[in-house]
Design a protein around this motif. Sequence first.
Motif, PDB file in Angstrom:
ATOM      1  N   PHE A  58      45.924  32.381  35.457  1.00 37.34           N
ATOM      2  CA  PHE A  58      45.739  33.814  35.746  1.00 37.34           C
ATOM      3  C   PHE A  58      46.138  34.088  37.187  1.00 37.34           C
ATOM      4  CE2 PHE A  58      43.215  35.646  32.217  1.00 37.34           C
ATOM      5  CZ  PHE A  58      43.094  34.500  31.447  1.00 37.34           C
ATOM      6  N   ASN A  64      48.287  43.568  46.390  1.00 38.27           N
ATOM      7  CA  ASN A  64      49.603  43.497  45.772  1.00 38.27           C
ATOM      8  C   ASN A  64      50.570  42.618  46.572  1.00 38.27           C
ATOM      9  OD1 ASN A  64      51.398  44.290  43.715  1.00 38.27           O
ATOM     10  ND2 ASN A  64      52.437  45.629  45.185  1.00 38.27           N
ATOM     11  N   SER A  65      51.283  41.745  45.883  1.00 39.11           N
ATOM     12  CA  SER A  65      52.356  40.987  46.524  1.00 39.11           C
ATOM     13  C   SER A  65      53.292  40.475  45.449  1.00 39.11           C
ATOM     14  CB  SER A  65      51.815  39.818  47.333  1.00 39.11           C
ATOM     15  OG  SER A  65      52.918  39.026  47.742  1.00 39.11           O
ATOM     16  N   THR A  66      54.315  41.252  45.146  1.00 34.95           N
ATOM     17  CA  THR A  66      55.226  40.876  44.068  1.00 34.95           C
ATOM     18  C   THR A  66      55.899  39.540  44.355  1.00 34.95           C
ATOM     19  OG1 THR A  66      55.647  43.198  43.637  1.00 34.95           O
ATOM     20  CG2 THR A  66      57.209  41.629  42.717  1.00 34.95           C
ATOM     21  N   ARG A  67      56.295  39.354  45.601  1.00 36.93           N
ATOM     22  CA  ARG A  67      57.028  38.151  45.947  1.00 36.93           C
ATOM     23  C   ARG A  67      56.179  36.884  45.713  1.00 36.93           C
ATOM     24  NH1 ARG A  67      60.465  35.976  50.560  1.00 36.93           N
ATOM     25  NH2 ARG A  67      61.213  38.111  50.871  1.00 36.93           N
ATOM     26  N   ARG A  69      53.394  36.560  43.993  1.00 35.12           N
ATOM     27  CA  ARG A  69      53.026  36.470  42.588  1.00 35.12           C
ATOM     28  C   ARG A  69      54.176  35.880  41.778  1.00 35.12           C
ATOM     29  NH1 ARG A  69      55.247  39.098  38.448  1.00 35.12           N
ATOM     30  NH2 ARG A  69      54.960  41.196  39.289  1.00 35.12           N
ATOM     31  N   THR A  70      55.388  36.310  42.091  1.00 38.37           N
ATOM     32  CA  THR A  70      56.558  35.808  41.373  1.00 38.37           C
ATOM     33  C   THR A  70      56.725  34.305  41.544  1.00 38.37           C
ATOM     34  OG1 THR A  70      57.669  37.937  41.627  1.00 38.37           O
ATOM     35  CG2 THR A  70      59.059  36.047  41.157  1.00 38.37           C
ATOM     36  N   THR A  71      56.519  33.816  42.754  1.00 36.97           N
ATOM     37  CA  THR A  71      56.702  32.372  42.975  1.00 36.97           C
ATOM     38  C   THR A  71      55.685  31.570  42.150  1.00 36.97           C
ATOM     39  OG1 THR A  71      55.248  32.368  44.908  1.00 36.97           O
ATOM     40  CG2 THR A  71      57.592  32.684  45.313  1.00 36.97           C
ATOM     41  N   GLU A  73      54.233  32.647  39.382  1.00 32.92           N
ATOM     42  CA  GLU A  73      54.557  32.866  37.974  1.00 32.92           C
ATOM     43  C   GLU A  73      55.693  31.927  37.536  1.00 32.92           C
ATOM     44  OE1 GLU A  73      55.338  36.973  37.012  1.00 32.92           O
ATOM     45  OE2 GLU A  73      55.962  36.490  34.963  1.00 32.92           O
ATOM     46  N   ILE A  84      49.142  34.892  32.881  1.00 34.50           N
ATOM     47  CA  ILE A  84      48.650  36.262  32.716  1.00 34.50           C
ATOM     48  C   ILE A  84      48.574  36.887  34.109  1.00 34.50           C
ATOM     49  CG2 ILE A  84      46.822  37.699  31.736  1.00 34.50           C
ATOM     50  CD1 ILE A  84      47.600  35.817  29.609  1.00 34.50           C
ATOM     51  N   ASN A  85      49.300  37.966  34.314  1.00 34.48           N
ATOM     52  CA  ASN A  85      49.271  38.658  35.598  1.00 34.48           C
ATOM     53  C   ASN A  85      48.235  39.765  35.571  1.00 34.48           C
ATOM     54  OD1 ASN A  85      51.422  37.264  36.909  1.00 34.48           O
ATOM     55  ND2 ASN A  85      52.878  38.397  35.658  1.00 34.48           N
ATOM     56  N   LEU A  86      47.322  39.739  36.513  1.00 32.72           N
ATOM     57  CA  LEU A  86      46.319  40.802  36.583  1.00 32.72           C
ATOM     58  C   LEU A  86      46.338  41.427  37.965  1.00 32.72           C
ATOM     59  CD1 LEU A  86      43.270  39.205  34.755  1.00 32.72           C
ATOM     60  CD2 LEU A  86      44.891  40.877  33.896  1.00 32.72           C
ATOM     61  N   ALA A  90      43.723  47.644  40.323  1.00 37.08           N
ATOM     62  CA  ALA A  90      43.903  48.801  39.444  1.00 37.08           C
ATOM     63  C   ALA A  90      42.964  48.821  38.248  1.00 37.08           C
ATOM     64  CB  ALA A  90      45.351  48.830  38.958  1.00 37.08           C
ATOM     65  N   SER A  91      42.140  47.790  38.052  1.00 41.08           N
ATOM     66  CA  SER A  91      41.361  47.793  36.814  1.00 41.08           C
ATOM     67  C   SER A  91      39.854  47.644  37.022  1.00 41.08           C
ATOM     68  CB  SER A  91      41.890  46.717  35.872  1.00 41.08           C
ATOM     69  OG  SER A  91      41.723  45.441  36.456  1.00 41.08           O
ATOM     70  N   ARG A 117      44.817  36.242  45.220  1.00 38.62           N
ATOM     71  CA  ARG A 117      45.219  36.924  46.452  1.00 38.62           C
ATOM     72  C   ARG A 117      44.207  38.016  46.708  1.00 38.62           C
ATOM     73  NH1 ARG A 117      50.130  36.414  49.450  1.00 38.62           N
ATOM     74  NH2 ARG A 117      50.766  38.391  50.283  1.00 38.62           N
TER      75      ARG A 117
ATOM     76  N   THR B  66      43.060  46.963  31.522  1.00 40.47           N
ATOM     77  CA  THR B  66      43.537  45.620  31.829  1.00 40.47           C
ATOM     78  C   THR B  66      42.740  44.564  31.072  1.00 40.47           C
ATOM     79  OG1 THR B  66      44.170  46.348  34.024  1.00 40.47           O
ATOM     80  CG2 THR B  66      43.998  43.985  33.680  1.00 40.47           C
ATOM     81  N   GLU B  73      46.507  39.759  24.937  1.00 39.41           N
ATOM     82  CA  GLU B  73      47.648  38.985  25.442  1.00 39.41           C
ATOM     83  C   GLU B  73      47.368  37.486  25.336  1.00 39.41           C
ATOM     84  OE1 GLU B  73      48.926  40.170  29.348  1.00 39.41           O
ATOM     85  OE2 GLU B  73      50.370  38.523  29.515  1.00 39.41           O
TER      86      GLU B  73
ATOM     87  N   SER C  91      57.763  46.911  45.638  1.00 41.04           N
ATOM     88  CA  SER C  91      57.401  45.739  46.448  1.00 41.04           C
ATOM     89  C   SER C  91      58.270  45.560  47.685  1.00 41.04           C
ATOM     90  CB  SER C  91      57.426  44.495  45.568  1.00 41.04           C
ATOM     91  OG  SER C  91      58.746  44.259  45.098  1.00 41.04           O
ATOM     92  N   MET C 109      64.877  30.792  44.228  1.00 40.50           N
ATOM     93  CA  MET C 109      63.883  30.339  43.243  1.00 40.50           C
ATOM     94  C   MET C 109      64.568  29.804  41.981  1.00 40.50           C
ATOM     95  SD  MET C 109      61.163  33.527  43.552  1.00 40.50           S
ATOM     96  CE  MET C 109      60.773  34.212  45.186  1.00 40.50           C
TER      97      MET C 109
END
Lengths: 318, 318, 318
Positions: A58, A64-67, A69-71, A73, A84-86, A90-91, A117, B66, B73, C91, C109
């Motif tokens: 998870f 938020n940090s797309t970069r 999180r992407t690494t 993932e 699973i990205n949460l 936001a929730s 994070r 979520t 999911e 992002s 990556m």
Amino acid sequence: MALYHPQLNSHGELKHLLTIEGLPAAILTQILDKAEDYVSVSDQEIKKLPVLTGKSVFNLFFENSTRTRTTFEIAAKRLSADVINLNIGASSTSKGETLLDTIHNLEAMHADMFVVRHAESGAPFLIAKHCKPSVSVVNAGDGRHAHPTQALLDMYTIRHYKKEFQNLRVAVVGDILHSRVARSQIHALTTLGVPEVRVIGPKTLLPKDIEKMGVQVYHDMRAGLKDVDVVIMLRLQNERMNGALLPSAQEYFKYYGLTLDKLARAKPDAIVMHPGPMNRGVEIDSAVADGAQSVILPQVTFGIAVRMAVMSILAGNK
Amino acid sequence: MALYHPQLNSHGELKHLLTIEGLPAAILTQILDKAEDYVSVSDQEIKKLPVLTGKSVFNLFFENSTRTRTTFEIAAKRLSADVINLNIGASSTSKGETLLDTIHNLEAMHADMFVVRHAESGAPFLIAKHCKPSVSVVNAGDGRHAHPTQALLDMYTIRHYKKEFQNLRVAVVGDILHSRVARSQIHALTTLGVPEVRVIGPKTLLPKDIEKMGVQVYHDMRAGLKDVDVVIMLRLQNERMNGALLPSAQEYFKYYGLTLDKLARAKPDAIVMHPGPMNRGVEIDSAVADGAQSVILPQVTFGIAVRMAVMSILAGNK
Amino acid sequence: MALYHPQLNSHGELKHLLTIEGLPAAILTQILDKAEDYVSVSDQEIKKLPVLTGKSVFNLFFENSTRTRTTFEIAAKRLSADVINLNIGASSTSKGETLLDTIHNLEAMHADMFVVRHAESGAPFLIAKHCKPSVSVVNAGDGRHAHPTQALLDMYTIRHYKKEFQNLRVAVVGDILHSRVARSQIHALTTLGVPEVRVIGPKTLLPKDIEKMGVQVYHDMRAGLKDVDVVIMLRLQNERMNGALLPSAQEYFKYYGLTLDKLARAKPDAIVMHPGPMNRGVEIDSAVADGAQSVILPQVTFGIAVRMAVMSILAGNK
């Protein structure tokens, strides 16, 4: 009787990765060695290993940090985990649920790993302390406190280019005060035996008593870069650029932006690192960022391998 | 000639899961039995089964959630499905496309299953009615109408702890009026043969004619909890707390918040359930939520298994 | 010495898919033929092939489009790729990083493919020009410029129903001026040898010199539809409906909305296409959209197969 350690299990093995502080050099080296295996995997035609098949990872990003999180993932998917990205901001939090209720809920779904994070320092520790033995926690950045996988990928990069740590002079440059990256880097460098770690920055961006971390302080960048083997630049957060601590981005660049001219003070084979994303023209000049001494993109590549290594070691130490 | 049934195929098998209302007890029991198999899968080292390999499950969340989305999911991924998350509020609807155009488009992409959350009651029925025979629809909550997988996981939890339904007294406590969860729970409880179902709440939060659902109505919580085997608490939505229907959250807690003191009125081995996320100090006291009688976290665990069971049964009944 | 071609490798094979313009007919036909294989895969019980196992496909959506992103995500997952969705607007860009820094980071990556949607025409070209030889770029729509996979699925649909291109009359109707879809369709139709391509629309929504693309211009829809084999409707963007270019949506429908009455001017076996999402009652009447001549939903189905074909061909041409 073993003392309680937030990150190690009773056999002294890594159970969570929360901070570099307090981790023995042997564990840092174990991660770097394991990452070396994975660097070669990423070069192969099929970049997939069955190490985490059937495991649920998870990504809990309260900030938020797309970069980043992407690494994580990518790293988890290359190890065949279900990811699973949460985006928790936001929730549940908005529904008034407590952090620990959220965590216990996800645990009850048979989570195997939380990559966390959080804007507040210490949040991953709180989670690690209260979660079930079957779950591992990886700190993906908490407040100003720590960012251990970034520091580990930096150590991997240094070892890759410099072969060892025992004879190096390393400078960390910029906004040390607000940087979890810097804090983790300094712990990693001193733990791995780097004899001379320097920090360079304006007084307003250096923590008081930073010398107690075993570093030498420089306010003058040219003096600080003299004869170093490694230059680690830090990102200047946008919100600092026009605040009380700094006159302007232009002024910052003049004194602390890394130019070819300033870099010439370092050893000729010095490498230049940056955690990204870069503010070109603020903390680093494009001629350096894209220059021959820059290893900024290899850092990213090694970052995937290091995160795969951390995840696979944690999964093995249940 | 068979009559049209919105959820069953011509063999009387589950084709869609839209509501508990009108489902035969045998089908509820089939789902619970299947879920029992999956509970043990989740405990295994490799929590993955090839049941839905190559199937495409679409999480269509017209209303954000979520937590619920995550449970579906995970369930789908543990059955090896490809899962596509669509937050529809943010996309097609804003482009002026009709709901059915959106659905037919996704169908044309060879979707196998739609998990639908929608703020309007009946939306999943509309989708089920108009979609191709190859597609199954699961209602993940529609307006105030139904939330069948939540009710099923609650029934699983009750059966797990109480072994049967035929000798139980069950109380559902709180905002019945606005709760799709309560509606589905009551249908499930009466269908499975629970002889005494009670609802407890202030008059402003109980629907008129609720007795017609086969329940007994209590406004006094202590009276309502007397000698019950199961206490099911409902979440009080934030927006109700300071509205026309309730004086305040504090006042609500005083009369309808579950405390150890009030819980003592129930049988000594009564279990306490809550669909989450909890408002601690509003509808439930932490001493109860974290107490020995709470089965709130097991509910979450069973919820994954129940959703796996529903998906696998629907996939088998094409 | 081979000239630089933005989309082909030195063997004349497809390396990136950026635009239809300039692609030889043989390559378009190769994609359509490959897609034909995949159409049958989608009908099978297990819709999954190991073509992209271990490959990392990044959906880089600088402009939001859930629908298009979903089609690429499904296509990639059916080929067993790992798919990473990045909504870049939210992002890195907001952190001030340049487009190329973002791209080089993702490349580092070990990305294998970028599916790029961008509001600015030419962005996917820029990315393709600067990325590593190991990465392929697919344009998923750039500004007003091109949307090649949409045009390819349209060609697939036409070939499926009309068997060939050499004896057809095709009309593209609507807002040609702002449409990347129309531009790509016209290039594809002329490349594949359609002898008569017509564009139909008000003067304000047709580019000047559109005749230079090899099309005939009609402002009167009844005249333009006379005896055509294929009618391709375009979506009217909401923002055009009440602007300077058009009096109102009602007025537009009166003159350019496709009704059964207007469609009767076309050949009796003419097919009607639309890229979706449709504005019913604006550019198309529901009686046509849902009528016997509509192939709008088959377009969606073929779209998945065409995207699978593109991805698998690109992956094979490294």
